[in-house]
Motif scaffolding. Structure first.
Motif, PDB file in Angstrom:
ATOM      1  N   LEU A  46      -7.208  -8.793  -3.242  1.00  0.00           N
ATOM      2  CA  LEU A  46      -7.353  -7.368  -3.539  1.00  0.00           C
ATOM      3  C   LEU A  46      -6.213  -6.876  -4.421  1.00  0.00           C
ATOM      4  O   LEU A  46      -5.029  -7.096  -4.123  1.00  0.00           O
ATOM      5  CB  LEU A  46      -7.361  -6.577  -2.227  1.00  0.00           C
ATOM      6  CG  LEU A  46      -8.510  -6.911  -1.270  1.00  0.00           C
ATOM      7  CD1 LEU A  46      -8.244  -6.288   0.098  1.00  0.00           C
ATOM      8  CD2 LEU A  46      -9.840  -6.437  -1.832  1.00  0.00           C
ATOM      9  N   THR A  47      -6.579  -6.182  -5.504  1.00  0.00           N
ATOM     10  CA  THR A  47      -5.585  -5.601  -6.395  1.00  0.00           C
ATOM     11  C   THR A  47      -4.956  -4.373  -5.743  1.00  0.00           C
ATOM     12  O   THR A  47      -5.464  -3.823  -4.764  1.00  0.00           O
ATOM     13  CB  THR A  47      -6.230  -5.192  -7.715  1.00  0.00           C
ATOM     14  OG1 THR A  47      -7.186  -4.153  -7.463  1.00  0.00           O
ATOM     15  CG2 THR A  47      -6.924  -6.379  -8.388  1.00  0.00           C
ATOM     16  N   ASP A  48      -3.862  -3.916  -6.331  1.00  0.00           N
ATOM     17  CA  ASP A  48      -3.206  -2.727  -5.797  1.00  0.00           C
ATOM     18  C   ASP A  48      -4.131  -1.512  -5.864  1.00  0.00           C
ATOM     19  O   ASP A  48      -4.095  -0.658  -4.967  1.00  0.00           O
ATOM     20  CB  ASP A  48      -1.908  -2.457  -6.550  1.00  0.00           C
ATOM     21  CG  ASP A  48      -0.788  -3.413  -6.153  1.00  0.00           C
ATOM     22  OD1 ASP A  48      -0.973  -4.177  -5.185  1.00  0.00           O
ATOM     23  OD2 ASP A  48       0.275  -3.391  -6.806  1.00  0.00           O
ATOM     24  N   ARG A  49      -4.940  -1.410  -6.913  1.00  0.00           N
ATOM     25  CA  ARG A  49      -5.894  -0.297  -6.973  1.00  0.00           C
ATOM     26  C   ARG A  49      -6.844  -0.341  -5.774  1.00  0.00           C
ATOM     27  O   ARG A  49      -7.121   0.692  -5.157  1.00  0.00           O
ATOM     28  CB  ARG A  49      -6.689  -0.329  -8.273  1.00  0.00           C
ATOM     29  CG  ARG A  49      -7.837   0.679  -8.286  1.00  0.00           C
ATOM     30  CD  ARG A  49      -8.573   0.749  -9.609  1.00  0.00           C
ATOM     31  NE  ARG A  49      -9.790   1.528  -9.501  1.00  0.00           N
ATOM     32  CZ  ARG A  49      -9.844   2.853  -9.418  1.00  0.00           C
ATOM     33  NH1 ARG A  49      -8.723   3.562  -9.441  1.00  0.00           N
ATOM     34  NH2 ARG A  49     -11.001   3.486  -9.323  1.00  0.00           N
ATOM     35  N   GLN A  50      -7.345  -1.528  -5.457  1.00  0.00           N
ATOM     36  CA  GLN A  50      -8.254  -1.648  -4.317  1.00  0.00           C
ATOM     37  C   GLN A  50      -7.540  -1.346  -3.013  1.00  0.00           C
ATOM     38  O   GLN A  50      -8.098  -0.684  -2.124  1.00  0.00           O
ATOM     39  CB  GLN A  50      -8.859  -3.053  -4.293  1.00  0.00           C
ATOM     40  CG  GLN A  50      -9.802  -3.322  -5.454  1.00  0.00           C
ATOM     41  CD  GLN A  50     -10.307  -4.751  -5.455  1.00  0.00           C
ATOM     42  OE1 GLN A  50      -9.514  -5.699  -5.396  1.00  0.00           O
ATOM     43  NE2 GLN A  50     -11.612  -4.907  -5.508  1.00  0.00           N
ATOM     44  N   LEU A  51      -6.312  -1.813  -2.876  1.00  0.00           N
ATOM     45  CA  LEU A  51      -5.548  -1.515  -1.660  1.00  0.00           C
ATOM     46  C   LEU A  51      -5.318  -0.018  -1.510  1.00  0.00           C
ATOM     47  O   LEU A  51      -5.399   0.530  -0.399  1.00  0.00           O
ATOM     48  CB  LEU A  51      -4.216  -2.267  -1.679  1.00  0.00           C
ATOM     49  CG  LEU A  51      -4.310  -3.792  -1.615  1.00  0.00           C
ATOM     50  CD1 LEU A  51      -2.928  -4.408  -1.754  1.00  0.00           C
ATOM     51  CD2 LEU A  51      -4.971  -4.259  -0.326  1.00  0.00           C
ATOM     52  N   ASP A  52      -5.053   0.663  -2.626  1.00  0.00           N
ATOM     53  CA  ASP A  52      -4.850   2.100  -2.557  1.00  0.00           C
ATOM     54  C   ASP A  52      -6.130   2.824  -2.135  1.00  0.00           C
ATOM     55  O   ASP A  52      -6.086   3.813  -1.395  1.00  0.00           O
ATOM     56  CB  ASP A  52      -4.356   2.631  -3.900  1.00  0.00           C
ATOM     57  CG  ASP A  52      -2.944   2.167  -4.235  1.00  0.00           C
ATOM     58  OD1 ASP A  52      -2.255   1.617  -3.343  1.00  0.00           O
ATOM     59  OD2 ASP A  52      -2.531   2.330  -5.402  1.00  0.00           O
ATOM     60  N   MET A  53      -7.275   2.332  -2.595  1.00  0.00           N
ATOM     61  CA  MET A  53      -8.556   2.914  -2.175  1.00  0.00           C
ATOM     62  C   MET A  53      -8.766   2.736  -0.675  1.00  0.00           C
ATOM     63  O   MET A  53      -9.235   3.656   0.015  1.00  0.00           O
ATOM     64  CB  MET A  53      -9.700   2.261  -2.960  1.00  0.00           C
ATOM     65  CG  MET A  53      -9.725   2.600  -4.430  1.00  0.00           C
ATOM     66  SD  MET A  53     -10.830   1.509  -5.367  1.00  0.00           S
ATOM     67  CE  MET A  53     -12.413   1.901  -4.603  1.00  0.00           C
ATOM     68  N   ILE A  54      -8.424   1.563  -0.171  1.00  0.00           N
ATOM     69  CA  ILE A  54      -8.544   1.306   1.264  1.00  0.00           C
ATOM     70  C   ILE A  54      -7.605   2.225   2.049  1.00  0.00           C
ATOM     71  O   ILE A  54      -7.999   2.821   3.050  1.00  0.00           O
ATOM     72  CB  ILE A  54      -8.266  -0.176   1.554  1.00  0.00           C
ATOM     73  CG1 ILE A  54      -9.411  -1.050   0.993  1.00  0.00           C
ATOM     74  CG2 ILE A  54      -8.082  -0.423   3.049  1.00  0.00           C
ATOM     75  CD1 ILE A  54      -9.119  -2.534   1.001  1.00  0.00           C
ATOM     76  N   ARG A  55      -6.386   2.344   1.574  1.00  0.00           N
ATOM     77  CA  ARG A  55      -5.414   3.250   2.231  1.00  0.00           C
ATOM     78  C   ARG A  55      -5.942   4.679   2.266  1.00  0.00           C
ATOM     79  O   ARG A  55      -5.897   5.349   3.303  1.00  0.00           O
ATOM     80  CB  ARG A  55      -4.091   3.199   1.481  1.00  0.00           C
ATOM     81  CG  ARG A  55      -3.013   4.143   2.005  1.00  0.00           C
ATOM     82  CD  ARG A  55      -1.961   4.397   0.952  1.00  0.00           C
ATOM     83  NE  ARG A  55      -2.532   5.067  -0.221  1.00  0.00           N
ATOM     84  CZ  ARG A  55      -2.095   4.890  -1.470  1.00  0.00           C
ATOM     85  NH1 ARG A  55      -1.076   4.083  -1.736  1.00  0.00           N
ATOM     86  NH2 ARG A  55      -2.672   5.542  -2.477  1.00  0.00           N
ATOM     87  N   ASP A  56      -6.454   5.145   1.135  1.00  0.00           N
ATOM     88  CA  ASP A  56      -6.890   6.537   1.048  1.00  0.00           C
ATOM     89  C   ASP A  56      -8.102   6.827   1.933  1.00  0.00           C
ATOM     90  O   ASP A  56      -8.347   7.981   2.292  1.00  0.00           O
ATOM     91  CB  ASP A  56      -7.199   6.896  -0.404  1.00  0.00           C
ATOM     92  CG  ASP A  56      -5.958   6.896  -1.294  1.00  0.00           C
ATOM     93  OD1 ASP A  56      -4.833   6.895  -0.741  1.00  0.00           O
ATOM     94  OD2 ASP A  56      -6.110   6.879  -2.529  1.00  0.00           O
ATOM     95  N   SER A  57      -8.858   5.773   2.286  1.00  0.00           N
ATOM     96  CA  SER A  57     -10.010   5.948   3.181  1.00  0.00           C
ATOM     97  C   SER A  57      -9.633   5.777   4.651  1.00  0.00           C
ATOM     98  O   SER A  57     -10.499   5.892   5.525  1.00  0.00           O
ATOM     99  CB  SER A  57     -11.101   4.928   2.822  1.00  0.00           C
ATOM    100  OG  SER A  57     -10.766   3.637   3.304  1.00  0.00           O
ATOM    101  N   ASP A  58      -8.361   5.458   4.912  1.00  0.00           N
ATOM    102  CA  ASP A  58      -7.860   5.150   6.250  1.00  0.00           C
ATOM    103  C   ASP A  58      -8.510   3.890   6.813  1.00  0.00           C
ATOM    104  O   ASP A  58      -8.786   3.782   8.006  1.00  0.00           O
ATOM    105  CB  ASP A  58      -8.062   6.321   7.211  1.00  0.00           C
ATOM    106  CG  ASP A  58      -7.144   6.251   8.432  1.00  0.00           C
ATOM    107  OD1 ASP A  58      -6.121   5.545   8.369  1.00  0.00           O
ATOM    108  OD2 ASP A  58      -7.481   6.886   9.446  1.00  0.00           O
TER     109      ASP A  58
END
Length: 350
Positions: A238-250
């Motif tokens: 997972l790229t950092d962009r994808q990780l940030d999306m996961i974080r933002d969705s909790d």
């Protein structure tokens, strides 16, 4: 069972049963030469997890592993699987899970409360997961039938293309931005999973597909067995962009133990130190936060680090995390607490 029972995001024990490598009684009695059986689970603190039902392709997985020993590599994806064959295999996967329960090896769980009751043992807490939804019909009748049998987690694809969308190949080096995303049928599948409170697993989905799920889903984004692309630039990570999306969705990510997805050189080689796993752990915690990282071993479906070996070797990972500065509170969250949080939110049990 240890003080920190592990709830694991992904294993392929059911595949070993369906291929005839072991019986349900063999798993219960400790006669399995793979990664998981009941006695070793008790020894290592493996409390249970997502038990995947995966329809194999007719190719040779061992050959794929051999090719991944020599990066760079770009292994062609298998052809799509026939729906009728996949439906039959998936149904037999549920039969296998029920046989494991009848043998006393697992307790099938449909809620977080049931998982938490089973987690200390002696039976492993088993949540039914489908990895690659080829057996699901477009009217979703089988999805509803399997939900009634305990299905609570589903990955729309396993790397090869399906009527639902496109996965990532076994390619190193590469990022996951490969090909188109979900089909219209795939979007409908995500909505139906949301309606049934079935967790959607992003682990094999490509970047465009993950963007599509994020735009549609009302549930946390979860990758049950994936790693950090910043540490190992493999298409499966997972790229950092994808990780940030996961974080933002909790949502959360379960760290995959597969050697080729951990090692920075992308090699399918188990001889390396657990410090490499800690590098993934650090990066995931940095991007996601401490409440959104867990474990997703891929036991019985991957070549795992020699320092772990099988589920009885989990205390070695616990000790490595402790030596890395992980205290009791964070350890409890990594080993099981974060999974309970995201499942409770996804399954509507708050």
């Amino acid at each position: 069972m240890t003080a920190f029972p592990v709830f694991d995001g992904h294993n392929d024990l059911v595949l070993r049963l369906l291929r005839g490598d072991v019986s349900a009684d063999g798993v219960a009695k400790g006669l399995h030469d793979g990664h998981i059986d009941a006695p070793r689970a008790q020894k290592g603190g493996f409390g249970g997890g997502m038990f995947a039902i995966f329809v194999p392709s007719p190719d040779d997985k061992d050959l794929r592993h051999d090719e991944m020993k020599h990066p760079p590599y770009d292994i062609p994806l298998p052809a799509p699987v026939d729906e009728a064959m996949a439906a039959d295999w998936t149904g037999r996967g549920f039969d296998a899970l029920e046989a494991l329960e009848a043998a006393g090896a697992v307790q099938l769980c449909r809620s977080v409360a049931e998982i938490e009751t089973a987690l200390p043992g002696p039976r492993m807490a088993a949540v039914a997961h489908i990895e690659g939804a080829e057996g699901v019909d477009r009217e979703f009748a089988r999805l509803h039938d399997w939900h009634a049998r305990g299905l609570r987690s589903l990955g729309p694809v396993w790397s090869r293309p399906t009527v639902w969308g496109h996965g990532v190949p076994f390619r190193y080096p590469s990022d996951p931005d490969i090909g188109p995303g979900l089909t219209e049928a795939g979007r409908a599948l995500i909505r139906e999973c949301n309606r049934l409170k079935i967790m959607v697993d992003l682990s094999h989905l490509n970047a465009a597909g993950m963007e599509d799920v994020a735009a549609i889903s009302d549930a946390p984004l979860v990758a049950t067995h994936s790693n950090a692309w910043a540490v190992c630039p493999h298409a499966r990570n997972l790229t950092d962009r994808q990780l940030d999306m996961i974080r933002d969705s909790d949502g959360m990510v379960g760290i995959n133990f597969a050697s080729a997805f951990l090692r920075p050189d992308g090699r399918m080689d188990a001889e390396f130190g657990l410090d490499i796993m800690l590098r993934h752990f650090d990066h995931l915690v940095q991007r996601l936060g401490e409440d959104r990282v867990g474990l997703g071993s891929d036991f019985d479906g991957a070549l795992v680090p020699a320092g772990i070996g099988d589920c009885a070797g989990l205390p070695n990972l616990i000790e490595a995390l402790r030596s890395h500065g992980v205290d009791d509170g964070l350890m409890a969250r990594i080993t099981h607490g974060n999974w309970m949080r995201v499942l409770r939110k996804t399954w509507g049990e708050l």
